[in-house]
Design a protein around this motif. Structure first.
Motif, mmCIF file in Angstrom:
data_model
loop_
_atom_site.group_PDB
_atom_site.id
_atom_site.type_symbol
_atom_site.label_atom_id
_atom_site.label_comp_id
_atom_site.label_asym_id
_atom_site.label_seq_id
_atom_site.Cartn_x
_atom_site.Cartn_y
_atom_site.Cartn_z
ATOM 1 N N GLU A 119 8.728 -45.573 -67.413
ATOM 2 C CA GLU A 119 7.506 -45.499 -66.616
ATOM 3 C C GLU A 119 6.325 -46.213 -67.272
ATOM 4 O O GLU A 119 5.281 -46.388 -66.631
ATOM 5 C CB GLU A 119 7.120 -44.036 -66.383
ATOM 6 C CG GLU A 119 8.135 -43.255 -65.556
ATOM 7 C CD GLU A 119 7.772 -41.791 -65.435
ATOM 8 O OE1 GLU A 119 7.860 -41.260 -64.311
ATOM 9 O OE2 GLU A 119 7.392 -41.189 -66.453
ATOM 10 N N VAL A 120 6.454 -46.599 -68.532
ATOM 11 C CA VAL A 120 5.342 -47.232 -69.231
ATOM 12 C C VAL A 120 5.075 -48.611 -68.642
ATOM 13 O O VAL A 120 5.977 -49.442 -68.537
ATOM 14 C CB VAL A 120 5.641 -47.350 -70.737
ATOM 15 C CG1 VAL A 120 4.505 -48.089 -71.445
ATOM 16 C CG2 VAL A 120 5.847 -45.977 -71.353
ATOM 17 N N ARG A 121 3.850 -48.846 -68.253
ATOM 18 C CA ARG A 121 3.484 -50.144 -67.679
ATOM 19 C C ARG A 121 3.135 -51.111 -68.812
ATOM 20 O O ARG A 121 1.973 -51.364 -69.113
ATOM 21 C CB ARG A 121 2.326 -49.972 -66.702
ATOM 22 C CG ARG A 121 2.668 -49.075 -65.538
ATOM 23 C CD ARG A 121 1.735 -49.268 -64.371
ATOM 24 N NE ARG A 121 0.364 -48.853 -64.663
ATOM 25 C CZ ARG A 121 -0.619 -48.860 -63.754
ATOM 26 N NH1 ARG A 121 -0.367 -49.263 -62.523
ATOM 27 N NH2 ARG A 121 -1.829 -48.474 -64.080
ATOM 28 N N SER A 128 -1.418 -49.013 -71.917
ATOM 29 C CA SER A 128 -0.183 -48.436 -72.432
ATOM 30 C C SER A 128 0.072 -48.784 -73.888
ATOM 31 O O SER A 128 0.055 -47.916 -74.767
ATOM 32 C CB SER A 128 0.998 -48.907 -71.576
ATOM 33 O OG SER A 128 1.043 -50.338 -71.522
ATOM 34 N N VAL A 129 0.271 -50.064 -74.176
ATOM 35 C CA VAL A 129 0.652 -50.499 -75.516
ATOM 36 C C VAL A 129 -0.421 -50.152 -76.534
ATOM 37 O O VAL A 129 -0.129 -49.849 -77.697
ATOM 38 C CB VAL A 129 0.939 -52.015 -75.514
ATOM 39 C CG1 VAL A 129 1.297 -52.505 -76.910
ATOM 40 C CG2 VAL A 129 2.064 -52.343 -74.531
ATOM 41 N N ARG A 445 5.579 -62.687 -63.954
ATOM 42 C CA ARG A 445 5.945 -61.445 -63.285
ATOM 43 C C ARG A 445 5.672 -60.245 -64.190
ATOM 44 O O ARG A 445 5.669 -60.360 -65.415
ATOM 45 C CB ARG A 445 7.435 -61.462 -62.924
ATOM 46 C CG ARG A 445 7.845 -62.592 -61.987
ATOM 47 C CD ARG A 445 9.351 -62.531 -61.750
ATOM 48 N NE ARG A 445 9.808 -63.492 -60.763
ATOM 49 C CZ ARG A 445 10.226 -64.706 -61.033
ATOM 50 N NH1 ARG A 445 10.225 -65.131 -62.298
ATOM 51 N NH2 ARG A 445 10.642 -65.516 -60.086
ATOM 52 N N ALA A 446 5.513 -59.082 -63.561
ATOM 53 C CA ALA A 446 5.334 -57.846 -64.329
ATOM 54 C C ALA A 446 6.656 -57.492 -65.010
ATOM 55 O O ALA A 446 7.706 -57.492 -64.364
ATOM 56 C CB ALA A 446 4.885 -56.723 -63.417
ATOM 57 N N PRO A 447 6.629 -57.178 -66.304
ATOM 58 C CA PRO A 447 7.871 -56.822 -66.987
ATOM 59 C C PRO A 447 8.252 -55.364 -66.755
ATOM 60 O O PRO A 447 7.435 -54.543 -66.355
ATOM 61 C CB PRO A 447 7.518 -57.064 -68.467
ATOM 62 C CG PRO A 447 6.051 -56.754 -68.532
ATOM 63 C CD PRO A 447 5.468 -57.170 -67.203
ATOM 64 N N GLU A 448 9.502 -55.056 -67.001
ATOM 65 C CA GLU A 448 9.998 -53.678 -66.924
ATOM 66 C C GLU A 448 10.837 -53.380 -68.144
ATOM 67 O O GLU A 448 11.457 -54.260 -68.728
ATOM 68 C CB GLU A 448 10.852 -53.490 -65.655
ATOM 69 C CG GLU A 448 10.087 -53.665 -64.350
ATOM 70 C CD GLU A 448 10.971 -53.490 -63.133
ATOM 71 O OE1 GLU A 448 12.202 -53.325 -63.335
ATOM 72 O OE2 GLU A 448 10.463 -53.493 -62.014
ATOM 73 N N ILE A 449 10.856 -52.122 -68.532
ATOM 74 C CA ILE A 449 11.709 -51.694 -69.633
ATOM 75 C C ILE A 449 13.084 -51.338 -69.092
ATOM 76 O O ILE A 449 13.180 -50.605 -68.107
ATOM 77 C CB ILE A 449 11.096 -50.485 -70.368
ATOM 78 C CG1 ILE A 449 9.739 -50.887 -70.957
ATOM 79 C CG2 ILE A 449 12.023 -49.963 -71.457
ATOM 80 C CD1 ILE A 449 9.008 -49.758 -71.647
#
Length: 449
Positions: A119-121, A128-129, A445-449
């Motif tokens: 869920e971390v953006r 977040s980071v 693009r937005a990254p995802e974990i």
């Protein structure tokens, strides 16, 4: 020692407030005692300002003993990488140097109990980071391990750039991970400063050299006027197909980094239509200074930052291949062993006055464009994502984090943990540039974990 802190807020994927709470802090010292001594910084270390660099790694399933494993491995590897357990102090001339004291590395444990790692953006690091990478308060390096409700964990590190570059820190990360897995230790680092010693006797004049064009004594830098420009932080995912398309458009013989830099330069011209645009590239010099590989294990900074300046109107009228040709020209001019030696001598001639890379300053082009904007691209393509396995598997996501206080933008592409040639791109830049980047329909693009 145990310290409790007030929770800090971040945002989850759905925008809900979540808490990252530091629960315990300690200092991890080298496993073996060290005779305290001072280590002078090289002339190439001295060109770096006192700034910290962060990097973080996301793991979907860390075992229950993760923190104790990391601490034990860190203590073991700090025996070889003892500068990271030291402190930066001033010498008699007021220059920074390293006190190898064995004070250790500040190590914080934290929890994000209300959040799952996925869920971390991570694409919005300010939300977040920023909570997952520690702020270094003392010493050379700090670590924070944050556990999540799902069993995942983030290992965040911050280090003083004056002591080492990303190449050096990558060596440490690989050694730390190997120690945690119980794997054989990689070759030890070298701290042989004689590899970057100035000429004897020093040259009688360094004015007019390439080093003199790329760096400037701090006393000759005009004082800033007004508040520092606004900047935002983003992390993007860039597909391998988009990287390949850029390289193809940039023309034969151009590297992926040169092609990306040229594209970014043109984006600056779209974002700042009435400005001149300065674009720099960080170049590692180990293979240039010592083609025989003698500097491969060298721990420290071996960097140069060539740059080019053009007016926005000129850049907008140029094809990508022409811009990439210009990038290639000034990078190739600086990326030689001769130039690195020249830079070492140039810094020696300025000491003890500190210096700064002109690429960070932003300058006008003298042809009517407005005040300059500046950006520096630093390749993180050697980030060893697949080798930073502490025994829980390879990271699901990793990125640098460098929200530095300077006025120039800073952009760092690196390999995606997903592999396949995809990139992760860290961006610290003006909101105007970020808006232009995000207007592109496919690339960032937005990254995802």
């Amino acid at each position: 020692m145990v310290q409790y802190h007030e929770p800090t807020a971040a945002k989850g994927q759905c925008g809900d407030e979540i808490e990252v709470t530091a629960t315990f802090t300690t200092t991890v010292a080298p496993a073996l005692p060290l005779q305290e001594h001072r280590m002078p910084l090289s002339n190439l270390d001295l060109i770096l300002p006192p700034i910290d660099v962060g990097v973080f790694f996301c793991y979907v399933a860390a075992d229950a003993a993760a923190v104790s494993t990391l601490k034990a491995a860190l203590a073991k590897v700090l025996v070889a990488y003892y500068p990271l357990a030291g402190e930066v102090v001033a010498n008699a001339a007021g220059e920074a140097e390293l006190l190898c004291s064995g004070r250790g590395v500040d190590f914080a444990e934290a929890a994000a109990d209300g959040l799952e790692l996925r869920e971390v953006r991570v694409g919005l690091p300010d939300e977040s980071v920023e909570k997952l990478v520690p702020r270094k308060k003392a010493g050379v390096m700090s670590v924070q391990v944050t556990k999540f409700r799902c069993g995942g964990a983030v290992v965040g590190c911050t280090f003083d750039h004056r002591i080492c570059d990303a190449y050096s820190f990558n060596m440490f990360l690989v050694a730390w991970a190997a120690a945690a897995r119980g794997a054989p230790a990689p070759p030890s680092p070298s701290f042989n400063r004689s590899l970057l010693a100035p000429s004897i006797p020093p040259p009688s004049c360094t004015a007019g050299t390439l080093a003199d064009r790329l760096f400037v004594p701090v006393s000759r830098v005009p004082p800033p006027t007004g508040a520092p420009p606004a900047a935002v932080n983003r992390i993007y995912h860039v597909a391998a197909a988009d990287v390949a398309a850029l390289q193809a458009s940039a023309g034969p013989g151009r590297t992926k980094l040169e092609s990306f830099t040229a594209h970014l330069w043109r984006l600056y011209a779209r974002a700042f239509t009435a400005h001149s645009c300065s674009m720099g590239v960080v170049v590692d010099g180990r293979g240039r200074v010592s083609p025989d590989g003698a500097m491969k294990p060298y721990f420290g900074n071996v960097l140069i930052i060539p740059y080019g300046v053009m007016g926005a109107s000129e850049l907008r009228g140029m094809a990508l291949a022409d811009v990439a040709e210009d990038v290639h020209r000034w990078v190739a001019e600086a990326a030689t062993g001769e130039h690195f030696g020249e830079l070492v001598d140039w810094v020696e001639a300025q000491r003890p006055e500190p210096t700064v890379a002109r690429a960070y300053l932003g300058v006008g082009d003298g042809e009517g464009e407005g005040a300059g904007v500046a950006c520096v691209v630093s390749s993180g393509m050697r980030l060893p994502v697949g080798e930073v396995d502490f025994g829980w598997g390879v990271p699901a996501f990793a990125s640098y984090h460098f929200p530095w206080p300077g006025g120039a933008g800073y952009v760092m592409p690196m390999p995606s943990a997903r592999g396949g040639g995809d990139w992760v791109v860290y961006v610290h830049a003006a909101p105007e540039l970020v808006e232009v980047m995000e207007e592109e329909p496919t690339m960032f693009r937005a990254p995802e974990i």
